[in-house]
Design a protein around this motif. Structure first.
Motif, PDB file in Angstrom:
ATOM      1  N   GLN A 156       0.828  -1.194   0.000  1.00 27.99           N
ATOM      2  CA  GLN A 156       0.000   0.000   0.000  1.00 27.99           C
ATOM      3  C   GLN A 156       0.872   1.258   0.000  1.00 27.99           C
ATOM      4  OE1 GLN A 156      -3.385  -0.209  -0.057  1.00 27.99           O
ATOM      5  NE2 GLN A 156      -3.608   2.004  -0.236  1.00 27.99           N
ATOM      6  N   GLY A 157       0.593   2.157  -0.943  1.00 27.48           N
ATOM      7  CA  GLY A 157       1.332   3.407  -1.011  1.00 27.48           C
ATOM      8  C   GLY A 157       2.653   3.323  -1.750  1.00 27.48           C
ATOM      9  N   GLU A 158       3.023   2.135  -2.253  1.00 24.85           N
ATOM     10  CA  GLU A 158       4.264   1.958  -3.007  1.00 24.85           C
ATOM     11  C   GLU A 158       3.954   1.671  -4.467  1.00 24.85           C
ATOM     12  OE1 GLU A 158       6.906  -0.816  -1.122  1.00 24.85           O
ATOM     13  OE2 GLU A 158       6.892   0.241   0.801  1.00 24.85           O
ATOM     14  N   ASP A 159       4.918   1.935  -5.326  1.00 27.75           N
ATOM     15  CA  ASP A 159       4.709   1.803  -6.769  1.00 27.75           C
ATOM     16  C   ASP A 159       5.232   0.499  -7.337  1.00 27.75           C
ATOM     17  OD1 ASP A 159       3.582   4.491  -7.210  1.00 27.75           O
ATOM     18  OD2 ASP A 159       5.607   5.208  -6.708  1.00 27.75           O
ATOM     19  N   THR A 160       6.233  -0.089  -6.696  1.00 29.18           N
ATOM     20  CA  THR A 160       6.857  -1.294  -7.223  1.00 29.18           C
ATOM     21  C   THR A 160       6.837  -2.406  -6.166  1.00 29.18           C
ATOM     22  OG1 THR A 160       9.024  -0.410  -6.580  1.00 29.18           O
ATOM     23  CG2 THR A 160       8.318  -0.053  -8.848  1.00 29.18           C
ATOM     24  N   ILE A 161       7.138  -3.609  -6.622  1.00 28.39           N
ATOM     25  CA  ILE A 161       7.038  -4.791  -5.761  1.00 28.39           C
ATOM     26  C   ILE A 161       8.407  -5.120  -5.176  1.00 28.39           C
ATOM     27  CG2 ILE A 161       6.328  -7.201  -5.635  1.00 28.39           C
ATOM     28  CD1 ILE A 161       4.735  -6.702  -8.255  1.00 28.39           C
TER      29      ILE A 161
END
Length: 459
Positions: free
Chosen positions: A189-194
């Protein structure tokens, strides 16, 4: 080892100029050992690009081509090689199957050693054939063998649609429940990448039910370079097979598919490998599977070349990936791929990556310098880079989000002779390709971006 920022700071001090000065870009170009490779490609002029507005820019200049992640530039030898085959067809007809510099009966096989070097594989582990999604289907037919206990396929959220559809249809083909069998991993949540640790954690937790880990090498939307070695190791530890779609990784990242023990991979060749739209795709199967994994669908091009034309309908299947061939390859698609691979062969992926890290790092530096969000100035245009900042976790592409309407920014860039790529819902993908892009291209892009953002704010 010196970081990109340290290099920019050092060089600007040596030149006694601002780190944002065009002088710095021109200096880096003069000292670029790969700069001559740009001359091997045809770079479009601004005046030839349909969206260009010649009242805003000089149409006689080369465009800023940052769209190699969508379609690579044309190698200059492409036309020559295609014309050679057209002439051969016109003059000797059917004899072209066995004659000339690229006999049609095995033309693609002469390129596989060059292709293998780019993906870090042995030549016998690589085949050039079909298109990317066709190869993905052929490979999954043999590598995805669901059982009642082990039936899931792990893929990333926002996988390229063609990969998603291929996985979905392979699951359906086996009579499995698609919803239950597709294990999709998302960023936090709130991040763009894994995060790599999250991928590994899912494999460790769900691995007993995972038949196949099937991820991108470089994620097309975010530009994230996955840690293929760590993911493969984690998958194998839980008894999973591991494959990658390397469409955005081949010719971009430094791959070692064999040494990483990747089970299989496939890729297109018209992005960073510059073979033209719909160009001949590639497939890889690790040599350990050469005699244990066989094609589910067979065609005569999978038959041993020495006895292929005996026509006795007794299959003498080639081992490994070569047995997955179905039909003879279109020689007119072999030609541009040959033209490009010969250019790659004049350097190495190691050297290309060294330049790429500095080139993309320079772009990132300038974007952050000018367009980092300023809470004290809410009207100032800002750019958010969703691609990881760590060079080890990305290729050359940066995926950008804007505080201004993205479609307007994109259109204003195109008017100014910039070729890049907008992807729904809200990302502009820019890719300075080390084979043919320069540091001056990066500086010109930043200048055009400033004008585009100002124009988008004026509407």
């Amino acid at each position: 080892m010196e970081s990109v920022q340290q290099t920019i700071t050092r060089v600007s001090q040596e030149l006694n100029c601002s780190p944002t000065s065009r002088r710095l870009a021109e200096h880096l170009d003069r000292h670029d050992e790969l700069q001559q490779l740009r001359q091997e490609f045809l770079m479009p002029k601004i005046s030839d690009l349909p969206p260009s507005d010649l009242s805003l820019v000089d149409g006689s200049e080369d465009c800023v081509y940052f769209a190699g992640n969508s379609l690579g530039l044309q190698p200059k030898n492409t036309k020559k090689y295609i014309e050679e085959e057209l002439e051969k067809w016109a003059t000797i007809g059917v004899h072209g199957h066995l004659k000339g510099s690229r006999p049609w009966a095995w033309a693609e096989e002469t390129l596989e050693e060059l292709m293998a070097k780019i993906v870090g594989a042995k030549p016998e582990e690589v085949a050039l054939m079909n298109g990317l999604t066709v190869n993905l289907h052929l490979l999954m037919l043999s590598f995805y063998k669901p059982t009642p206990k082990r039936y899931k396929i792990l893929l990333e959220d926002m996988a390229f649609p063609s990969d998603h559809y291929a996985i979905e249809s392979q699951i359906w083909l086996r009579g499995q429940d698609v919803t239950d069998s597709m294990l999709i991993i998302k960023p936090r949540q709130g991040e763009d990448t894994i995060r790599t640790e999250d991928i590994v954690s899912v494999i460790e937790r769900e691995g007993d039910a995972i038949a196949l880990v099937m991820l991108s090498g470089v994620q097309y939307y975010t530009g994230q370079l996955f840690d293929m070695e760590a993911i493969t190791r984690a998958g194998h530890a839980k008894g999973c097979l591991v494959g990658f779609d390397c469409a955005h990784a081949v010719g971009n990242a430094e791959l070692q598919l064999h040494d990483w023990n990747v089970d299989f991979a496939c890729w297109c060749s018209y992005k960073y490998v510059n073979s033209g739209a719909g160009g001949l795709a590639g497939a890889y199967i690790h040599e350990k599977h050469a005699h244990s994994v066989k094609p589910t669908l067979m065609g005569w091009w999978g038959h041993n070349l020495k006895t292929r034309f005996l026509m006795n309908n007794e299959m003498e299947l080639q081992p490994g990936v070569n047995g997955f061939r179905l039909s003879n390859q279109p020689v007119l698609l072999v030609c541009p791929l040959q033209a490009s691979l010969e250019i790659f062969n004049r350097t190495s992926m190691k050297d290309l990556r060294r330049k790429s890290v500095l080139l993309t790092g320079y772009l990132e530096y300038l974007i952050r310098h000018y367009y980092t969000k300023d809470p004290s100035d809410p009207d100032k245009p800002s750019v958010h880079i969703i691609t990881p900042s760590d060079p080890e976790q990305r290729g050359c592409q940066l995926s950008l989000c804007f505080s201004r309407p993205i479609r307007t920014v994109f259109q204003e860039l195109e008017k100014r002779g910039v070729a890049c790529d907008m992807r729904e819902p809200n990302v502009l993908r820019v890719a300075p390709v080390p084979l043919y892009n320069s540091f001056t291209d990066v500086h010109r892009f930043i200048t055009a971006l400033g004008s585009a953002l100002n124009a988008s704010g004026a509407e």
